[in-house]
Design a protein around this motif. Structure first.
Motif, PDB file in Angstrom:
ATOM      1  N   VAL A 148       0.868  -1.095   0.060  1.00 21.65           N
ATOM      2  CA  VAL A 148      -0.090   0.087   0.201  1.00 21.65           C
ATOM      3  C   VAL A 148       0.796   1.257  -0.090  1.00 21.65           C
ATOM      4  O   VAL A 148       1.995   1.356   0.823  1.00 21.65           O
ATOM      5  CB  VAL A 148      -1.008  -0.056   1.236  1.00 21.65           C
ATOM      6  N   TRP A 149       0.288   2.184  -0.915  1.00 24.68           N
ATOM      7  CA  TRP A 149       1.138   3.380  -0.974  1.00 24.68           C
ATOM      8  C   TRP A 149       0.711   4.408   0.087  1.00 24.68           C
ATOM      9  O   TRP A 149      -0.588   4.316   0.249  1.00 24.68           O
ATOM     10  CB  TRP A 149       1.265   3.910  -2.342  1.00 24.68           C
TER      11      TRP A 149
ATOM     12  N   LYS B  72      -0.116   7.827  -0.364  1.00 24.07           N
ATOM     13  CA  LYS B  72      -0.925   8.644  -1.024  1.00 24.07           C
ATOM     14  C   LYS B  72      -2.266   7.723  -1.076  1.00 24.07           C
ATOM     15  O   LYS B  72      -3.424   8.514  -0.894  1.00 24.07           O
ATOM     16  CB  LYS B  72      -0.728   8.867  -2.636  1.00 24.07           C
ATOM     17  N   SER B  73      -2.490   6.525  -1.366  1.00 21.42           N
ATOM     18  CA  SER B  73      -3.518   5.806  -1.322  1.00 21.42           C
ATOM     19  C   SER B  73      -4.568   5.556  -0.033  1.00 21.42           C
ATOM     20  O   SER B  73      -5.487   5.720   0.182  1.00 21.42           O
ATOM     21  CB  SER B  73      -3.542   4.373  -2.003  1.00 21.42           C
ATOM     22  N   THR B  74      -3.466   5.482   1.019  1.00 20.65           N
ATOM     23  CA  THR B  74      -4.160   5.425   2.454  1.00 20.65           C
ATOM     24  C   THR B  74      -4.492   6.722   2.806  1.00 20.65           C
ATOM     25  O   THR B  74      -5.763   6.813   3.478  1.00 20.65           O
ATOM     26  CB  THR B  74      -3.010   5.022   3.301  1.00 20.65           C
TER      27      THR B  74
ATOM     28  N   LYS C 289      -5.770   9.206   0.988  1.00 16.69           N
ATOM     29  CA  LYS C 289      -7.056   9.453  -0.019  1.00 16.69           C
ATOM     30  C   LYS C 289      -8.312   8.441   0.362  1.00 16.69           C
ATOM     31  O   LYS C 289      -9.441   8.983   0.738  1.00 16.69           O
ATOM     32  CB  LYS C 289      -6.686   8.810  -1.402  1.00 16.69           C
ATOM     33  N   TYR C 290      -7.947   7.121   0.779  1.00 15.03           N
ATOM     34  CA  TYR C 290      -9.045   6.335   1.560  1.00 15.03           C
ATOM     35  C   TYR C 290      -9.390   7.046   3.073  1.00 15.03           C
ATOM     36  O   TYR C 290     -10.514   6.856   3.295  1.00 15.03           O
ATOM     37  CB  TYR C 290      -8.678   4.976   1.726  1.00 15.03           C
TER      38      TYR C 290
END
Length: 174
Positions: A151-152, A154-156, A158-159
């Motif tokens: 998991v990156w 930025k994705s965490t 954003k979530y």
């Protein structure tokens, strides 16, 4: 020589509530579900057919099972027959594993977020949790099997923003 032992003897108390400590986790689950908006459950059952188990009872049992890291519907059904905390929450009712699985996968799927956020908000109001700080594990471990599954950051983030926005919308609608 021995303490008297007789299995055929009537044992008191018959009420399980006496055996459950005042600040036990199952009481918190019970309080949280009882204080939820009944309108959440009204949409689950359109009516007709055989009478269903009460959705509050089913939700209490499932939440308490999840808190105790029991996810299998068969194990939850087993606990309803063997564990006094589950027996107390269910009022001695014993839905089978299919009923438990159907409830959580079919009935609850549309309102699971509202349920989660209403419980979190209730626990915050009762002072049992604080929403000041929370931690999200951002550990990145690359595996040989599939190097694109970690998991990156930025994705965490954003979530996390989407989850926070959904929480605010649900709380604002109350």
């Amino acid at each position: 020589m021995y303490i008297y032992y007789n299995r055929d003897q009537l044992i008191l108390p018959m009420d399980l509530e006496i055996l459950i400590p005042k600040h036990h986790l199952c009481r918190i689950v019970d309080l949280a579900v009882e204080k939820m908006d009944p309108a959440l459950f009204a949409s689950l059952y359109p009516g007709g057919g055989r009478p269903a188990y009460h959705p509050k009872m089913m939700l209490k049992v499932i939440l308490y099972a999840y808190v105790n890291r029991i996810y299998s519907s068969r194990q939850i059904a087993k606990q309803l027959k063997e564990n006094i905390y589950f027996m107390w929450l269910s009022g001695h009712q014993t839905p089978d594993f299919r009923t438990i699985n159907r409830f959580r996968s079919e009935r609850m799927k549309d309102i699971i977020y509202e349920t989660f956020f209403s419980i979190v908000d209730l626990l915050r109001q009762e002072g049992l949790v604080k929403l000041e700080d929370y931690f999200l594990d951002g550990t990145k471990i690359e595996a040989n099997a599939n190097k694109y599954t970690f998991v990156w950051r930025k994705s965490t983030e954003k979530y996390d923003q989407k989850l926070e926005e959904k929480f605010r919308q649900i709380v604002a609608s109350w």
